[in-house]
Design a protein around this motif. Structure first.
Motif, short mmCIF file in Angstrom:
data_model
loop_
_atom_site.label_atom_id
_atom_site.label_comp_id
_atom_site.label_asym_id
_atom_site.label_seq_id
_atom_site.Cartn_x
_atom_site.Cartn_y
_atom_site.Cartn_z
N GLU A 30 0.83 -1.22 0.00
CA GLU A 30 0.00 0.00 0.00
C GLU A 30 0.86 1.27 0.00
N GLN A 34 1.75 4.37 -3.20
CA GLN A 34 1.46 5.80 -3.04
C GLN A 34 2.49 6.68 -3.74
N ARG A 82 -6.41 11.78 -6.81
CA ARG A 82 -6.61 12.58 -5.61
C ARG A 82 -7.96 13.32 -5.58
N PRO A 85 -11.16 11.13 -2.17
CA PRO A 85 -10.27 11.08 -1.01
C PRO A 85 -9.82 9.67 -0.60
N ASN A 86 -10.69 8.70 -0.70
CA ASN A 86 -10.34 7.36 -0.24
C ASN A 86 -10.51 6.34 -1.38
N LEU A 87 -9.39 5.88 -1.88
CA LEU A 87 -9.42 4.83 -2.90
C LEU A 87 -9.55 3.48 -2.22
N PRO A 89 -8.60 -0.31 -1.07
CA PRO A 89 -7.30 -0.85 -0.68
C PRO A 89 -6.58 -1.48 -1.86
#
Length: 159
Positions: A30, A34, A82, A85-87, A89
């Motif tokens: 993870e 990024q 971006r 906000p939350n992609l 997992p």
């Protein structure tokens, strides 16, 4: 070279690029996903999700079935990195990547050379009569190049 020989060559290129992508993305966790391909540019996780969503859209485009994960469109196609906000997992994206590419490959291998030359689902019969290059085979070629393009971006990341 016969039509089947061309299809075989194109399918081998597809498989090679999928294998290359697997070698790039599969071992990354993870945090590693990024990383940006360049400062202020897409992150690796976004590229993997983007490729997954594009391949999912290939299923209906090639008349191989419904998309498996249409919810990825807004995450990875209609919005830039971006924007959401939350992609999901990384492990979920990797699983979907494998599932979708497995279904695509099974569908690809079921098509004859003649079927590869048939129109894809987003072109009308009238337009296809005027532009017969708008076929399934051209989709395979363009999406294979698409993978290669994004894999080239990953080479920009400092080691």
């Amino acid at each position: 070279m016969s039509e089947q020989g061309l299809v075989t060559g194109a399918l081998n290129a597809w498989k090679l690029n999928i294998e290359r992508a697997n070698r790039v993305f599969s071992p990354l966790d993870e945090q590693q996903l990024q990383k940006e391909v360049a400062p202020g540019k897409n992150r690796l996780i976004y590229l993997l999700g983007h490729l997954t969503a594009v391949h999912d859209r290939m299923l209906p485009l090639l008349d191989l079935g419904a998309p498996l994960h249409p919810e990825y469109d807004s995450l990875f196609l209609t919005n830039p990195d971006r924007a959401v906000p939350n992609l999901p997992p990384a492990e979920e994206i990797k699983k979907f990547w494998n599932d979708i590419n497995g279904k695509l490959l099974a569908g690809f291998e079921s098509l004859s050379a003649a079927e590869w030359l048939q129109k894809h689902s987003q072109v009308s019969a009238e337009d296809f009569a005027k532009e017969p290059h708008r076929n399934r085979f051209s989709i395979l070629l363009s999406r294979t190049s698409h993978i290669a393009f994004h894999l080239g971006q990953t080479a920009l990341i400092p080691k």
